[in-house]
Design an enzyme around this catalytic site. Sequence first.
Site, PDB file in Angstrom:
ATOM      1  N   ARG A  34      -4.049  -0.961  -9.319  1.00 14.68           N
ATOM      2  CA  ARG A  34      -5.235  -1.805  -8.936  1.00 14.68           C
ATOM      3  C   ARG A  34      -4.602  -3.288  -8.684  1.00 14.68           C
ATOM      4  O   ARG A  34      -3.637  -3.634  -9.572  1.00 14.68           O
ATOM      5  CB  ARG A  34      -6.247  -1.959  -9.933  1.00 14.68           C
ATOM      6  N   GLU A  53      -9.039  -7.781  -2.264  1.00 13.70           N
ATOM      7  CA  GLU A  53      -8.998  -7.168  -0.986  1.00 13.70           C
ATOM      8  C   GLU A  53     -10.221  -7.293  -0.030  1.00 13.70           C
ATOM      9  O   GLU A  53     -11.273  -7.284  -0.718  1.00 13.70           O
ATOM     10  CB  GLU A  53      -8.811  -5.517  -1.218  1.00 13.70           C
ATOM     11  N   HIS A 108      -4.088  -0.688   0.887  1.00 16.94           N
ATOM     12  CA  HIS A 108      -4.669   0.183   0.102  1.00 16.94           C
ATOM     13  C   HIS A 108      -4.773   1.448   0.688  1.00 16.94           C
ATOM     14  O   HIS A 108      -6.126   1.862   0.863  1.00 16.94           O
ATOM     15  CB  HIS A 108      -5.863  -0.371  -0.442  1.00 16.94           C
TER      16      HIS A 108
END
Lengths: 332, 332
Positions: free
Chosen positions: B249, B278, B296
């Site tokens: 993360r 993000e 991601h």
Amino acid sequence: MAAKDTQQPKELPTVLLHRLPSMNLPPNPSFRDHLRSLFHLLDPHDSSEPYDSFLSRHAHSIRAILPVGPAPISSEFLQRLPVLELVVATSAGLDHIDLPACRSRGIVVTNASFAFAEDVADCAVGLLFDVLRRISAADRFVRGRLWPVKKEYPLGFKLGGKRVGIVGMGSIGCEVAKRLSAFGCTIAYTSRKKKQSVPFPFYTNVGDLAANTGVLILCCSLTEETYHIVNRDVMIALGKEGVIINVGRGSLVDEKELVQCLVQGEIGGAGLDVYENEPNVPKELLGLDNVVLSPHCAVMTPESFEALFELIVGNLKAFFSNEPLKSVVSNE
Amino acid sequence: MAAKDTQQPKELPTVLLHRLPSMNLPPNPSFRDHLRSLFHLLDPHDSSEPYDSFLSRHAHSIRAILPVGPAPISSEFLQRLPVLELVVATSAGLDHIDLPACRSRGIVVTNASFAFAEDVADCAVGLLFDVLRRISAADRFVRGRLWPVKKEYPLGFKLGGKRVGIVGMGSIGCEVAKRLSAFGCTIAYTSRKKKQSVPFPFYTNVGDLAANTGVLILCCSLTEETYHIVNRDVMIALGKEGVIINVGRGSLVDEKELVQCLVQGEIGGAGLDVYENEPNVPKELLGLDNVVLSPHCAVMTPESFEALFELIVGNLKAFFSNEPLKSVVSNE
């Protein structure tokens, strides 16, 4: 500089450094110094004497030559070196050397695939992963600030479970197989002949290999037999989701047909480190997201060069002390 | 559509589909149909009834919930579901779920790292290779037609022999270790505690791990303890040639400091699939050649989703038939 070759102590064994004027040994001056401390290095391009005259004057003392990269060794060139016994190639591929002419003269050739195998295998696996999961394209997507706009990036394909066909199961092919096995890929191969030490299924030709796999990795030598070994028929057999990885030589693939198949979606993607007309890359490829393009840099690490230097020095020392050579090319 | 939840046969076990209005289950309609054939799926966002009223009306029949992606599960939300026993998370990371609140209520949580482990591990290895050998940058070099102009592409670094520190030795970390071992890397790790089944050297903290390795791969959960676990001190300990790979993360790394260290050359490079904010990526990174940026997408393969579907269905079926669950999160 002109008189350098005559300043070397006479007792050191003589080695001809054979290079194109524009190329030299890999950028490591300490290696060149080390080489010069062990051998009487003749470098025609480092002399003010005209090339032909330099070569003729030394021809009868040259038993070993060290070609730099792709400096060509033709049969005409070999005829000018009547006592030559050894060519210590500094590349893995030997398409620049007239191997039949060497064979007919009994000249031994060693290559460097042993030094480069791991890095080239890494590169093959890295390119394959990059094509399947579209990493370079993803990096472009992020850098182009498209993520906040388009939200979702397209799905890629999983590496594990892929059926991979290796073309050429030499030292590089074996390292590729070892790596891809750890990712859960299924390996098959084709090679000049079936290898007893290799546990993977063997196919006698690349067409059958392509028909039974989803990925072809090219890591064989470029010879008359392997020129355009991957032609349109092979690509069609590989299929619409098929991927071609080339870390061998550009001319292993019919590049024109490859471009057609990629543009028309007849194969799924390609990861290329080598091209037919380097440094020129077909312009049709430059806009495709299903290809990854690297500039013939599969062996380009300091660690590879270190291993190459050791191999070169080891082979030259072994030759001049009548000991067994490493990495002799089987010259059938 | 409004009455859909009442049309389901009453005998199917009830599951709450918990999602943000903008997100749904991964794009596979046949999976949703399959799920609906096995469970009475309650989807508040698929009802014309106001959310709060819908939830209150069904609260006493909801023993299991299926959150989609990062839909938050707070303690306040949990209080509205008095008979809840199971959360079947569809992600590997669980930073969106209040785990202490689940623990205090005795609610079991399962996660999806088992389904995603191989693809995430592939991604970590691919990013590492890409950073070390500068493949995405090489692809830019070729596409920008710089090869014929600049001739030589800079040397990269060999993957083999690198000392790699894995932060978080769960299912993803183990798959990363397996792959990198095949490339000849040396592995060490840090984790909440030393694992008897893992043969690699264990460090009690990430600072010591960084000081003794050249690469950090982050594949642990984001928790209060691991927030900014890679801070400036850790980066300095990793050193000027050090590489950070983050497939966990974004907030595992102090991103502001990471940007500083990359820009000022205090670490060597980074491969990032996740970011603190993000889909926004720090603009300073967009021009650097020593970073590889992916949006991601580490788990984004059809094969991963297939495995996820199996895991979800398997856990829900097991729960409603009182059989053992897979991938239960240890909730200490």
